[in-house]
Design a protein around this motif. Structure first.
Motif, PDB file in Angstrom:
ATOM      1  N   ARG A 171       0.832  -1.211   0.000  1.00 24.24           N
ATOM      2  CA  ARG A 171       0.000   0.000   0.000  1.00 24.24           C
ATOM      3  C   ARG A 171       0.866   1.260   0.000  1.00 24.24           C
ATOM      4  O   ARG A 171       0.511   2.266  -0.612  1.00 24.24           O
ATOM      5  CB  ARG A 171      -0.946  -0.023   1.200  1.00 24.24           C
ATOM      6  CG  ARG A 171      -2.094  -1.034   1.039  1.00 24.24           C
ATOM      7  CD  ARG A 171      -3.167  -0.858   2.102  1.00 24.24           C
ATOM      8  NE  ARG A 171      -2.720  -1.311   3.406  1.00 24.24           N
ATOM      9  CZ  ARG A 171      -2.826  -2.567   3.839  1.00 24.24           C
ATOM     10  NH1 ARG A 171      -3.379  -3.494   3.052  1.00 24.24           N
ATOM     11  NH2 ARG A 171      -2.419  -2.904   5.049  1.00 24.24           N
ATOM     12  N   ALA A 172       1.996   1.214   0.676  1.00 21.08           N
ATOM     13  CA  ALA A 172       2.917   2.357   0.636  1.00 21.08           C
ATOM     14  C   ALA A 172       3.463   2.568  -0.772  1.00 21.08           C
ATOM     15  O   ALA A 172       3.706   3.701  -1.200  1.00 21.08           O
ATOM     16  CB  ALA A 172       4.072   2.130   1.616  1.00 21.08           C
ATOM     17  N   LEU A 173       3.603   1.489  -1.501  1.00 20.90           N
ATOM     18  CA  LEU A 173       4.160   1.554  -2.855  1.00 20.90           C
ATOM     19  C   LEU A 173       3.106   1.939  -3.880  1.00 20.90           C
ATOM     20  O   LEU A 173       3.353   2.769  -4.760  1.00 20.90           O
ATOM     21  CB  LEU A 173       4.773   0.195  -3.221  1.00 20.90           C
ATOM     22  CG  LEU A 173       5.309   0.023  -4.641  1.00 20.90           C
ATOM     23  CD1 LEU A 173       6.537   0.894  -4.851  1.00 20.90           C
ATOM     24  CD2 LEU A 173       5.670  -1.443  -4.905  1.00 20.90           C
TER      25      LEU A 173
ATOM     26  N   LYS B 163       5.646  -6.853 -11.221  1.00 24.29           N
ATOM     27  CA  LYS B 163       6.839  -7.637 -10.855  1.00 24.29           C
ATOM     28  C   LYS B 163       7.758  -6.852  -9.925  1.00 24.29           C
ATOM     29  O   LYS B 163       8.339  -7.409  -8.997  1.00 24.29           O
ATOM     30  CB  LYS B 163       7.579  -8.057 -12.117  1.00 24.29           C
ATOM     31  CG  LYS B 163       6.786  -9.005 -13.018  1.00 24.29           C
ATOM     32  CD  LYS B 163       7.551  -9.429 -14.243  1.00 24.29           C
ATOM     33  CE  LYS B 163       7.739  -8.312 -15.235  1.00 24.29           C
ATOM     34  NZ  LYS B 163       6.463  -7.832 -15.833  1.00 24.29           N
ATOM     35  N   SER B 164       7.871  -5.527 -10.166  1.00 25.14           N
ATOM     36  CA  SER B 164       8.746  -4.737  -9.293  1.00 25.14           C
ATOM     37  C   SER B 164       8.202  -4.682  -7.874  1.00 25.14           C
ATOM     38  O   SER B 164       8.974  -4.603  -6.912  1.00 25.14           O
ATOM     39  CB  SER B 164       8.912  -3.322  -9.851  1.00 25.14           C
ATOM     40  OG  SER B 164       7.670  -2.657  -9.935  1.00 25.14           O
TER      41      SER B 164
ATOM     42  N   GLN C 174      12.969   2.687 -11.205  1.00 22.72           N
ATOM     43  CA  GLN C 174      12.997   1.787 -10.061  1.00 22.72           C
ATOM     44  C   GLN C 174      13.420   2.502  -8.784  1.00 22.72           C
ATOM     45  O   GLN C 174      12.915   2.211  -7.693  1.00 22.72           O
ATOM     46  CB  GLN C 174      13.924   0.614 -10.359  1.00 22.72           C
ATOM     47  CG  GLN C 174      13.318  -0.364 -11.351  1.00 22.72           C
ATOM     48  CD  GLN C 174      14.315  -1.386 -11.861  1.00 22.72           C
ATOM     49  OE1 GLN C 174      15.490  -1.076 -12.056  1.00 22.72           O
ATOM     50  NE2 GLN C 174      13.860  -2.598 -12.090  1.00 22.72           N
ATOM     51  N   VAL C 175      14.359   3.429  -8.892  1.00 18.11           N
ATOM     52  CA  VAL C 175      14.771   4.196  -7.710  1.00 18.11           C
ATOM     53  C   VAL C 175      13.590   5.003  -7.175  1.00 18.11           C
ATOM     54  O   VAL C 175      13.353   5.069  -5.959  1.00 18.11           O
ATOM     55  CB  VAL C 175      15.965   5.111  -8.054  1.00 18.11           C
ATOM     56  CG1 VAL C 175      16.228   6.102  -6.926  1.00 18.11           C
ATOM     57  CG2 VAL C 175      17.215   4.279  -8.301  1.00 18.11           C
ATOM     58  N   GLU C 176      12.824   5.626  -8.081  1.00 21.10           N
ATOM     59  CA  GLU C 176      11.657   6.400  -7.651  1.00 21.10           C
ATOM     60  C   GLU C 176      10.598   5.499  -7.016  1.00 21.10           C
ATOM     61  O   GLU C 176       9.994   5.850  -5.994  1.00 21.10           O
ATOM     62  CB  GLU C 176      11.074   7.144  -8.850  1.00 21.10           C
ATOM     63  CG  GLU C 176      11.997   8.226  -9.405  1.00 21.10           C
ATOM     64  CD  GLU C 176      11.507   8.797 -10.719  1.00 21.10           C
ATOM     65  OE1 GLU C 176      10.394   8.405 -11.136  1.00 21.10           O
ATOM     66  OE2 GLU C 176      12.219   9.615 -11.314  1.00 21.10           O
TER      67      GLU C 176
ATOM     68  N   SER D  67      11.584   4.432  -3.461  1.00 17.07           N
ATOM     69  CA  SER D  67      11.392   5.496  -2.482  1.00 17.07           C
ATOM     70  C   SER D  67       9.947   5.556  -2.019  1.00 17.07           C
ATOM     71  O   SER D  67       9.663   5.761  -0.834  1.00 17.07           O
ATOM     72  CB  SER D  67      11.812   6.838  -3.097  1.00 17.07           C
ATOM     73  OG  SER D  67      11.572   7.894  -2.210  1.00 17.07           O
ATOM     74  N   ALA D  68       8.995   5.347  -2.954  1.00 18.72           N
ATOM     75  CA  ALA D  68       7.576   5.357  -2.594  1.00 18.72           C
ATOM     76  C   ALA D  68       7.237   4.247  -1.611  1.00 18.72           C
ATOM     77  O   ALA D  68       6.319   4.370  -0.797  1.00 18.72           O
ATOM     78  CB  ALA D  68       6.719   5.227  -3.842  1.00 18.72           C
ATOM     79  N   ALA D  69       7.988   3.148  -1.670  1.00 18.80           N
ATOM     80  CA  ALA D  69       7.736   2.012  -0.780  1.00 18.80           C
ATOM     81  C   ALA D  69       8.524   2.119   0.519  1.00 18.80           C
ATOM     82  O   ALA D  69       8.517   1.193   1.318  1.00 18.80           O
ATOM     83  CB  ALA D  69       8.092   0.712  -1.491  1.00 18.80           C
ATOM     84  N   GLY D  70       9.212   3.237   0.728  1.00 17.46           N
ATOM     85  CA  GLY D  70      10.003   3.398   1.933  1.00 17.46           C
ATOM     86  C   GLY D  70      11.312   2.631   1.882  1.00 17.46           C
ATOM     87  O   GLY D  70      11.903   2.323   2.919  1.00 17.46           O
TER      88      GLY D  70
END
Length: 704
Positions: free
Chosen positions: A15-17, A52-53, A84-86, A89-92
Motif C-alpha cells: 500500500r505504501a508503494l 513484478k517490481s 525503479q529508484v523512484e 522510495s515510494a515504498a520506503g
C-alpha cells in the motif's frame, strides 16, 4: 514470524508503494513467500504492468525488517533504473544505483552500502565486471546481500549474447552466493525456450521432486486494454500520409516505433512540419535529450515520441494511449514487449502495425551483425596472446576485422567464457582453452529466421492477433481477445488524404544529408606503419559535405540502394539523380563557391562517378580538373573498423600529375558515388589540401 503476520506486513508495504487500496495478487504473494519465508529461487514471467517490481520491493522491505542485507538488482537500462529508484522510495525503500551515468557518486554510494544505509543497489550487468567494482565492492556485497534480483531476465537467454553478454556472467555470481540467499528473476517476454534457458542459467528448475523446489510463476499474457490492428499499405509515402491523417485521432499520447535511427528522425521531422508535437528518440540521442523527451511524453507535452527500440524496457507511462510501428520488429517477442508500453493504466489503447517492404532487408542487416565467425574471434585471442601488456579496445582495432561495437561484444563473450579478462588498462588473454560455439550460434540464427517468419505470419493472419502473439510466447491461456481488427471485423481505413499524400511525397523527395569531416585519426595507426595520430589538422580536413541521401532513408534510400547495390551494374548516372544533386548544390550554404570539380577514382563504378562529375561540372560551369587515380591491386576487403579501413586506403589513391590547385581561387568539389566510414573522403581530402587546395567540398550520391 508466521505466514499470516508476514502477509499483513507485505500488504502494508504494498500500500505504501501502490496506494491505499492495493492488494497483493496471489502469485505476487507466492513469490514473496518463496523468497522471504523459504529463501528459494524464483522465476516470475508475467505481462508488463502486472507488478513484478512490487514483488522485489516488498520482499526487500520484509527482508530488511528481518535484519538481512541489501538487495542487489541487476537492471539493463538507465531509464529502468531511474524508474525503479523512484518506485523504491515510494515504498520506503532506500535505493541507489551505480551505472555509467553517475561515476562521481560511486564512492559515496559504495560507502553507504557498506554501512547499511542502502536497501537496494541497482547495477548494470556490465558493472559486475568493472575491475574496481569486481575487486573492491562485489566480494563484500556477495557475502552480505539479502536478495539478488535479475530484472528483464530474458536478456540472459541465447539471443542475449549480442545484446547484453554480461548477463551471462550472472550464473558465476549466483554460484558464489552464500547458501540460503534467495534469487528472483523477472521478465514479461519469455516463451518456453527462453524460460528453459533462463532457468538453466540461473539455477531455477521446475523439478517438483527437488527437496526445495524453485518456483516458476507464469501468468496470462493477455492485455485487456489493447486493440491490435495491421494496416497494409503499399508505399512509404502512404504510410507517412496515414500517420499524419490518423495521429490526432489516436487516444492520448504514445510511441511511434521505427526500425532505424534515420527513419525515426525523418518521420519526426515530417510530423513536426505537419503541426504535430513530436520528438525523435534513439541511441543517437544525447542522454540529457533522452531524459527531456521521456519527461515530455510522461507529462503529455508531446503527442508522440518517434523512437527506435532504444525506448523500450523500463519506460513506464501507465496512460500511454497508443503504440504505432512503422515497420515490423523482427520477432513476436520484441513486438509484444514494445506494444506492452501501452494501456497499462487505461481501459483502451490502440496498437497498429504499418509493415513495410523494406522490413526484411533491415532484419537481414541486423542479423549480419551477430556473433562473428571463428577465424575472426581467434584473431582477437591471437592478438591478446601476443601482446606484452593489456590492450584497450581501441588498441586492438588495427589488428582485427571488427567494428568497435562488435569487438566489445566479442571481448565480453570471451570474458564470460574465461578466455580473456578485463583489467586496468584494457584486456588480456588468460591462456585458458576456449572453443567456438558454432552449433549454438547456428541454432540462434535458425531461431531468428523462424521468428521473422512468425512476424510475417502475424501480418497475414485472419485469426485473433493477440491470441497469435500469446501463442508465440507459449502462453497456455491464449484465446481470442474479441478486441483486435480480426476479432471485431473493424479495421482502420487504408485511405490517405490527397493533400497529405502530396506533402509526404515532397518530404520523401527532399534531398541533402550533411557529411561531417573526420577530425581524429584512429588509435594505433603507427603500429601498422601509418604515420598519423591524434587530431586531424584543420588544414588537412575537408569541409562539411553533402550526400543526396542515405541508403536507409525512407525517401531516396530505395533508389540509391537499387543504383549502388552490390548487384547493380555500372552506367551513366540517371538524370533524376543529377537534378536532385543540383537541388542539393543550390541549397548548400557554403562559405565559398567551389572553383572546380574532381572525380573520385572508382573500380566498381567508374562510369557512374565520371558521368556525375561531368554533369555537375557542366551545369555549374566549373572546370573538371581530373580524376583521383586508384590502385586496384591495393583494394582490400571492406573493413568494419576505422583503423583497418584507414590502413587499407592509405596508399591506394594518387592525384593526377597535371592537377594544379594552388591558383584555383576556391575550394574543390570532390564527387563520389557514396561514403561509408568517411575515411576515403578524409584520405583524398588530405591529399588535395596538401596539393594546394584551399578547401574540399565532398558531394556523394549516398551515405550509409
Amino acid at each position: 514470524m508466521d505466514e499470516q503476520a508476514l502477509r499483513e506486513m507485505a500488504e502494508e508495504h504494498l500500500r505504501a508503494l501502490a496506494g491505499p487500496t492495493a492488494t497483493l495478487r496471489e502469485d505476487q504473494w507466492s513469490a514473496i513467500r518463496a523468497l522471504v519465508l523459504e529463501r528459494r529461487r524464483a522465476l516470475v514471467v508475467q505481462r508488463t504492468g502486472w507488478g513484478k517490481s512490487a514483488v522485489y520491493f516488498v520482499a526487500t522491505a520484509l527482508l530488511r525488517d528481518l535484519g538481512e542485507g541489501p538487495t542487489v538488482i541487476v537492471s539493463p537500462l538507465l531509464a529502468l533504473m531511474r524508474n525503479q529508484v523512484e518506485a523504491a522510495s515510494a515504498a520506503g525503500v532506500q535505493a541507489a544505483t551505480i551505472n555509467s551515468a553517475n561515476p562521481d557518486e560511486w564512492a559515496s554510494i559504495e560507502e553507504e552500502v557498506a554501512v547499511g544505509d542502502v536497501d537496494v543497489l541497482l547495477v548494470s550487468p556490465e558493472r559486475l565486471n568493472n575491475p574496481d567494482f569486481r575487486e573492491n565492492v562485489l566480494p563484500e556485497l556477495t557475502r552480505n546481500t539479502g536478495l539478488v534480483v535479475v530484472d528483464e531476465a530474458h536478456c540472459i537467454s541465447d539471443w542475449g549474447h549480442d545484446f547484453r553478454p554480461d548477463y551471462r556472467r550472472l550464473r558465476t555470481l549466483l554460484t558464489e552466493l552464500p547458501e540460503g540467499v534467495p534469487v528472483l528473476a523477472t521478465t514479461a517476454t519469455a516463451n518456453d525456450r527462453v524460460v528453459r534457458d533462463v532457468s538453466d542459467q540461473l539455477g531455477v528448475t521446475e523439478d517438483s521432486n527437488a527437496p526445495s523446489t524453485p518456483l516458476v510463476l507464469r501468468g496470462s499474457l493477455d492485455r485487456e486494454s489493447l486493440r491490435l490492428g495491421v494496416v497494409p499499405l503499399h508505399s512509404t509515402r502512404e504510410r507517412l500520409g496515414w500517420l499524419a491523417d490518423h495521429l490526432e485521432g489516436l487516444p492520448g499520447s504514445g510511441i511511434i516505433y521505427t526500425l532505424t535511427v534515420a527513419t525515426a528522425e525523418e518521420v519526426a521531422e515530417f510530423l513536426t512540419e505537419r503541426g504535430f508535437a513530436v520528438s525523435s528518440y534513439s541511441g543517437r540521442t544525447e542522454a540529457n535529450e533522452r531524459a527531456a523527451a521521456e519527461s515530455a511524453l510522461l507529462n503529455n507535452e508531446v503527442k508522440a515520441l518517434v523512437a527506435t527500440s532504444a525506448l523500450g524496457m523500463g519506460f513506464d507511462k501507465p496512460d500511454l494511449g497508443f503504440v504505432i510501428h512503422l515497420g515490423a520488429p523482427a520477432s513476436p517477442i520484441a513486438y509484444y514487449q514494445q506494444i506492452g508500453r501501452a494501456g497499462r493504466g487505461v481501459e483502451h489503447a490502440e496498437v497498429v502495425l504499418l509493415p513495410g517492404e523494406e522490413d526484411q532487408r533491415i532484419w537481414d542487416y541486423f542479423t549480419s551483425l551477430t556473433f562473428p565467425d571463428e577465424a575472426t574471434v581467434r584473431a582477437v585471442l591471437h592478438t591478446l596472446d601476443n601482446a606484452d601488456k593489456p590492450l584497450s579496445t581501441a588498441a586492438l582495432e588495427p589488428h582485427v576485422e571488427l567494428s568497435r561495437s562488435r569487438l566489445e561484444m566479442v571481448l565480453k563473450v570471451l570474458d564470460v567464457d574465461g578466455a580473456v579478462k578485463r583489467v586496468k588498462g584494457g584486456w588480456t588473454a588468460t591462456g585458458q582453452p576456449w572453443s567456438y560455439e558454432g552449433e549454438r550460434y547456428e541454432r540462434i540464427a535458425r531461431q531468428r529466421r523462424a521468428e521473422q517468419q512468425s512476424m510475417l505470419d502475424y501480418q497475414r493472419t485472419a485469426k485473433c492477433r493477440m491470441e497469435f502473439l500469446r501463442s508465440e510466447l507459449d502462453d497456455p491461456h491464449a484465446e481470442p481477445c474479441g478486441r483486435c481488427d480480426n476479432c471485431t471485423g473493424v479495421a482502420y481505413s487504408t485511405e490517405v488524404d490527397s493533400v497529405t499524400s502530396e506533402s509526404a511525397r515532397q518530404r520523401l523527395e527532399r534531398a541533402g544529408v550533411t557529411l561531417s569531416p573526420r577530425k581524429m585519426w584512429p588509435n594505433g595507426m603507427r603500429a601498422v606503419d601509418i604515420p598519423v595520430s591524434g587530431k586531424i589538422a584543420p588544414s588537412e580536413q575537408h569541409e562539411p559535405g553533402r550526400a543526396l541521401g542515405r541508403f536507409s532513408d525512407i525517401g531516396w534510400g530505395g533508389k540509391l540502394r537499387e543504383l549502388l547495390g552490390p548487384e547493380a551494374s555500372d552506367g551513366e548516372v540517371p538524370e533524376e539523380l543529377v537534378q536532385a544533386c543540383v537541388r542539393v548544390l543550390a541549397d548548400w550554404d557554403w562559405a565559398r563557391r567551389p572553383a572546380g570539380v574532381v572525380a573520385m577514382g572508382s573500380s566498381a563504378r567508374p562510369m557512374l562517378v565520371a558521368s556525375l562529375a561531368e554533369r555537375i561540372a557542366a551545369i555549374g560551369r566549373l572546370p573538371l580538373l581530373g580524376h583521383v587515380a586508384h590502385d586496384p591491386a591495393r583494394r582490400t576487403q571492406r573493413s568494419h573498423n576505422s583503423a583497418r579501413r584507414l590502413a587499407g586506403l592509405w596508399s591506394r589513391f594518387g592525384l593526377p600529375d597535371e592537377l594544379s590547385l594552388t591558383e584555383l581561387g576556391g575550394p574543390v568539389l570532390l564527387v563520389d558515388d557514396y561514403t561509408d566510414t568517411g575515411w576515403t573522403l578524409a584520405v583524398v581530402a588530405r591529399m588535395l589540401r596538401q596539393a594546394g587546395a584551399s578547401g574540399v567540398l565532398p558531394l556523394t550520391l549516398a551515405s550509409t
